[in-house]
Scaffold this active site. Sequence first.
Site, PDB file in Angstrom:
ATOM      1  N   GLY A   1       0.845   4.878   0.148  1.00 14.13           N
ATOM      2  CA  GLY A   1      -0.028   5.985   0.485  1.00 14.13           C
ATOM      3  C   GLY A   1       0.644   7.323   0.240  1.00 14.13           C
ATOM      4  CG  ASN A   2      -1.598  10.822  -0.462  1.00 11.76           C
ATOM      5  OD1 ASN A   2      -1.261  11.102  -1.598  1.00 11.76           O
ATOM      6  ND2 ASN A   2      -2.857  10.548  -0.132  1.00 11.76           N
TER       7      ASN A   2
ATOM      8  CB  THR B   1      -2.167  30.555  20.027  1.00  9.95           C
ATOM      9  OG1 THR B   1      -2.448  31.917  20.371  1.00  9.95           O
ATOM     10  CG2 THR B   1      -2.260  30.395  18.519  1.00  9.95           C
TER      11      THR B   1
ATOM     12  CG  ASP C   1      -1.671   1.276   1.443  1.00 13.69           C
ATOM     13  OD1 ASP C   1      -1.862   2.014   0.454  1.00 13.69           O
ATOM     14  OD2 ASP C   1      -2.081   1.552   2.590  1.00 13.69           O
TER      15      ASP C   1
ATOM     16  CG  ASP D   1      -6.595   5.468  -1.055  1.00  8.03           C
ATOM     17  OD1 ASP D   1      -7.163   5.682  -2.148  1.00  8.03           O
ATOM     18  OD2 ASP D   1      -6.330   6.388  -0.251  1.00  8.03           O
TER      19      ASP D   1
END
Length: 242
Positions: free
Chosen positions: A8-9, A171, A6, A95
């Site tokens: 992936g990104n 923040t 696999d 995917d």
Amino acid sequence: MKLAIDVGNTLVKLAVFDQNKLLSLNKYEELTELTVRELFLTYPNIKSAIIASVRDIPDEFNTLISGRVPMIMLSHKTPLPIKIDYNSPETLGVDRISAVVAARNLYPGKNLLVIESGTCITYDFIDVDGIYHGGSISPGMEMRFTALHNFTDKLPLIRPEKDPQLTGNTTEASIRSGVINGLIAEIQGIISRYESNYENLTIILSGGNLDYFDKNLKNNIFAVPNLVIKGLKIILDFNDKN
């Protein structure tokens, strides 16, 4: 033995199966020739392989693997144990295909909403008859943190933390609340809309950021790790038999 890859990104996952037993699952930032060669040395009995990639990979990897064992490069043309009803199947992420195949195998005869939480958040619907209809895509958690930093002058790039407070008093805490609690609200909202349209809906959650969301969602959601890899093995089995 069978090999499922696999790409992936963000990460590359290599899984070796013996029948239905997962023997190994390793994750890499990049796929290298050395990694592939060492894998075949460790598991010389691999008989077939399948690759699902959402990004371009060098041709030499295809040659290296296909020169050793029969190999499938997953695409919209690959025979599948489900039916695809999608207007542009050539653009459909492999995917997403793998994930819904695995979901259908786990929960046959049900309406399924499959949610993958990784670089992107994908929502995919497959009905009781095993027909995949599509879904939606939105930015994933890291992408949202990065966007807040890149498209403003002063907001910092921060790391996620589990269970952020609802009302951020700094923040950094405010960003975590906005991104993570916002994603939880998004997922819950999408689920609610599908539930109003389909009876007996089963929801499956998977992906690299699974741990940030599964405990904050409703109890009727099934967390299934490595859904894409499991789907690849099923697709490989299906093609080996046909």
